[in-house]
Design an enzyme around this catalytic site. Structure first.
Site, short mmCIF file in Angstrom:
data_model
loop_
_atom_site.label_atom_id
_atom_site.label_comp_id
_atom_site.label_asym_id
_atom_site.label_seq_id
_atom_site.Cartn_x
_atom_site.Cartn_y
_atom_site.Cartn_z
CB CYS A 71 -62.61 -22.98 -46.59
SG CYS A 71 -62.19 -23.87 -45.07
CG HIS B 110 -72.11 -9.96 -28.72
ND1 HIS B 110 -71.97 -9.17 -27.60
CD2 HIS B 110 -72.85 -9.25 -29.59
CE1 HIS B 110 -72.59 -8.01 -27.81
NE2 HIS B 110 -73.16 -8.03 -29.00
CB CYS C 37 -61.35 -21.79 -41.98
SG CYS C 37 -60.31 -21.24 -43.34
CB SER D 162 -71.83 -1.38 -18.78
OG SER D 162 -71.42 -1.82 -20.08
CB VAL E 209 -68.64 -15.24 -26.16
CG1 VAL E 209 -69.15 -14.11 -27.04
CG2 VAL E 209 -67.40 -14.78 -25.37
C1 BV8 Z 1 -72.01 -3.26 -34.96
C2 BV8 Z 1 -67.89 -10.66 -28.38
C3 BV8 Z 1 -72.64 -2.58 -37.12
C4 BV8 Z 1 -66.41 -10.69 -28.55
C5 BV8 Z 1 -68.48 -8.33 -27.99
C6 BV8 Z 1 -69.94 4.68 -31.10
C7 BV8 Z 1 -71.14 4.80 -30.44
C8 BV8 Z 1 -72.05 3.75 -30.37
C9 BV8 Z 1 -71.74 2.53 -30.98
C10 BV8 Z 1 -70.53 2.42 -31.60
C11 BV8 Z 1 -69.64 3.48 -31.68
N1 BV8 Z 1 -68.56 3.04 -32.38
C12 BV8 Z 1 -68.73 1.75 -32.74
C13 BV8 Z 1 -69.94 1.37 -32.29
C14 BV8 Z 1 -70.56 0.09 -32.45
C15 BV8 Z 1 -69.94 -0.89 -31.46
C16 BV8 Z 1 -70.13 -0.44 -30.03
O1 BV8 Z 1 -71.20 -0.51 -29.49
N2 BV8 Z 1 -69.03 0.06 -29.44
C17 BV8 Z 1 -69.09 0.50 -28.05
C18 BV8 Z 1 -67.75 0.19 -27.36
C19 BV8 Z 1 -69.39 2.00 -28.03
N3 BV8 Z 1 -70.69 -2.10 -31.68
C20 BV8 Z 1 -70.27 -2.96 -32.62
O2 BV8 Z 1 -69.26 -2.84 -33.28
C21 BV8 Z 1 -71.23 -4.11 -32.87
N4 BV8 Z 1 -71.44 -4.24 -34.28
O3 BV8 Z 1 -72.34 -2.20 -34.49
O4 BV8 Z 1 -72.17 -3.60 -36.28
C22 BV8 Z 1 -71.41 -1.96 -37.66
C23 BV8 Z 1 -70.82 -2.57 -38.75
C24 BV8 Z 1 -69.68 -1.97 -39.29
C25 BV8 Z 1 -69.14 -0.80 -38.72
C26 BV8 Z 1 -69.72 -0.23 -37.58
C27 BV8 Z 1 -70.85 -0.81 -37.04
C28 BV8 Z 1 -70.63 -5.41 -32.37
C29 BV8 Z 1 -70.52 -5.36 -30.87
C30 BV8 Z 1 -70.15 -6.76 -30.36
C31 BV8 Z 1 -68.72 -6.77 -29.87
N5 BV8 Z 1 -68.43 -8.08 -29.28
N6 BV8 Z 1 -68.27 -9.56 -27.50
C32 BV8 Z 1 -65.71 -11.17 -27.30
O5 BV8 Z 1 -66.34 -11.27 -26.22
O6 BV8 Z 1 -64.52 -11.44 -27.42
S1 BV8 Z 1 -68.86 -7.07 -26.94
C33 BV8 Z 1 -68.45 -7.50 -25.36
O7 BV8 Z 1 -68.41 -6.31 -24.63
C34 BV8 Z 1 -69.48 -8.32 -24.65
O8 BV8 Z 1 -70.04 -9.30 -25.46
C35 BV8 Z 1 -70.48 -7.31 -24.18
O9 BV8 Z 1 -71.42 -7.07 -25.16
C36 BV8 Z 1 -69.63 -6.08 -24.04
C37 BV8 Z 1 -69.39 -5.77 -22.60
O10 BV8 Z 1 -70.56 -5.25 -22.14
P1 BV8 Z 1 -71.23 -5.83 -20.83
O11 BV8 Z 1 -71.60 -7.24 -21.04
O12 BV8 Z 1 -72.28 -4.88 -20.43
O13 BV8 Z 1 -70.10 -5.87 -19.78
P2 BV8 Z 1 -69.34 -4.68 -19.11
O14 BV8 Z 1 -68.07 -5.27 -18.65
O15 BV8 Z 1 -69.35 -3.48 -19.98
O16 BV8 Z 1 -70.24 -4.32 -17.83
C38 BV8 Z 1 -70.43 -5.30 -16.83
C39 BV8 Z 1 -71.64 -4.84 -16.04
O17 BV8 Z 1 -71.92 -5.84 -15.06
C40 BV8 Z 1 -71.41 -3.55 -15.30
O18 BV8 Z 1 -72.56 -2.72 -15.44
C41 BV8 Z 1 -71.23 -3.99 -13.84
O19 BV8 Z 1 -71.73 -3.03 -12.93
C42 BV8 Z 1 -72.11 -5.21 -13.81
N7 BV8 Z 1 -71.74 -6.22 -12.79
C43 BV8 Z 1 -70.50 -6.59 -12.39
N8 BV8 Z 1 -70.62 -7.59 -11.46
C44 BV8 Z 1 -71.95 -7.85 -11.32
C45 BV8 Z 1 -72.67 -6.99 -12.17
N9 BV8 Z 1 -74.02 -7.00 -12.24
C46 BV8 Z 1 -74.68 -7.89 -11.46
N10 BV8 Z 1 -74.06 -8.74 -10.62
C47 BV8 Z 1 -72.71 -8.77 -10.53
N11 BV8 Z 1 -72.10 -9.63 -9.69
ZN ZN Z 2 -60.17 -23.28 -44.47
#
Ligand code: BV8
Ligand code: ZN
Length: 246
Positions: A130, A119, A127, A189, A103
């Protein structure tokens, strides 16, 4: 110099449509903490505890403060060599699309032309009563969560856990990966769904899918190839290789 596989070079030489699926790891070298491990913590809260609607309603000021904290880091961050190399791909391939979970606006700042923000974008707000939209500048320094003129709470325009992604954006992302000649999954990840379905969708459609990460991810085992290394090194080296070939 990284020794890229023959297969990857062959896939790239004939490619028209290239897709980058990016996660927070691609912004790590811009100084933006990823969500994993301790760096993802803020005042001992995990992102999942703050990036959800219930947490916001329960304590709007705390969630707002977390977003202001992240905006401050992002505002002083610059696109890194990985973001810029992805933009460079546009010079060598007719169609390059970035589908990002991030984001932080850095792909836009790097100059990429086609970006799908799965995302949302931390610089935008609205808001909850509204739906009036507000840029972050409107209340750049306010720590307590601001109120709309209608009295409603203002929230960041990002997709929180438990919230649905924008359907048309996700559908476009699915079509884009399924019709690509090659997909790179960089800096993710692959834990968060439904974003993590996209690399699998690419593989299921027979698209050559390559991971770029400093460590193996949840999906490494199902992808065609894993390039271990920082995206800020690997992607620029790939561009150098491609430029040398053309
Ligand atoms: C949804 C915006 C339907 C906000 C974000 C149980 C099992 C499976 C799924 C679920 C579950 N329980 C709930 C769920 C669904 C849930 C989910 O997936 N949960 C996870 C935790 C299990 N998903 C949701 O809720 C999604 N909506 O499913 O809607 C629904 C409706 C109603 C009820 C239920 C379901 C919405 C998900 C979106 C959440 N919002 N971001 C904000 O940013 O403030 S998610 C946020 O975290 C990020 O946007 C990103 O998506 C995520 C982090 O993941 P990564 O980007 O992969 O980052 P991470 O830190 O994990 O890893 C970094 C990687 O980079 C590592 O691999 C590392 O090795 C590597 N790295 C580091 N340095 C480097 C590198 N690689 C290369 N070079 C480098 N230098
Ligand atoms: Zn408003």
């Amino acid at each position: 110099m990284i020794a890229f596989s023959e297969k990857l070079i062959e896939k790239l030489s004939g490619a028209q449509r290239v897709v980058f699926l990016t996660g927070s790891g691609i912004s790590a070298e811009s100084g933006i903490p990823t969500f994993r491990g301790n760096e993802g913590l803020w005042k001992n809260f995990r992102p999942e505890e703050l990036a959800n609607f219930k947490a916001f309603i329960k304590n709007p000021a705390r969630v707002w403060e977390w977003y202001q904290f992240r905006r401050d880091i992002i505002l002083s961050a610059k696109p890194n060599a990985g973001h810029l190399a992805i933009r460079e791909f546009e010079k060598f391939f007719p169609s390059v699309t970035v589908v990002t979970q991030n984001v932080d606006n850095l792909h836009r700042l790097a100059g990429s032309s086609n970006i799908l923000e799965l995302h949302g974008n931390i610089m935008k707000n609205y808001c909850i009563r509204c739906s009036k939209r507000y840029d972050f500048q409107t209340f750049e320094n306010s720590l307590s969560s601001p109120k709309c003129e209608c009295g409603g709470l203002i929230r960041p325009d990002v997709v929180w856990f438990g919230e649905n992604l924008n359907e048309s954006v996700f559908a476009e992302a699915e079509d884009t990966v399924a019709s690509a000649d090659i997909v790179f999954v960089a800096g993710s990840s692959n834990i968060v769904y439904p974003a993590a379905l996209l690399p699998q969708h690419a593989v299921n459609n027979g698209v050559y899918t390559v991971e770029i990460n400093i460590e193996r991810s949840e999906l490494s085992g199902v992808l065609d190839e894993v390039l271990l290394g920082p995206s800020g090194t690997v992607i620029p080296e790939l561009i150098k290789k491609i430029a040398g070939q053309k």
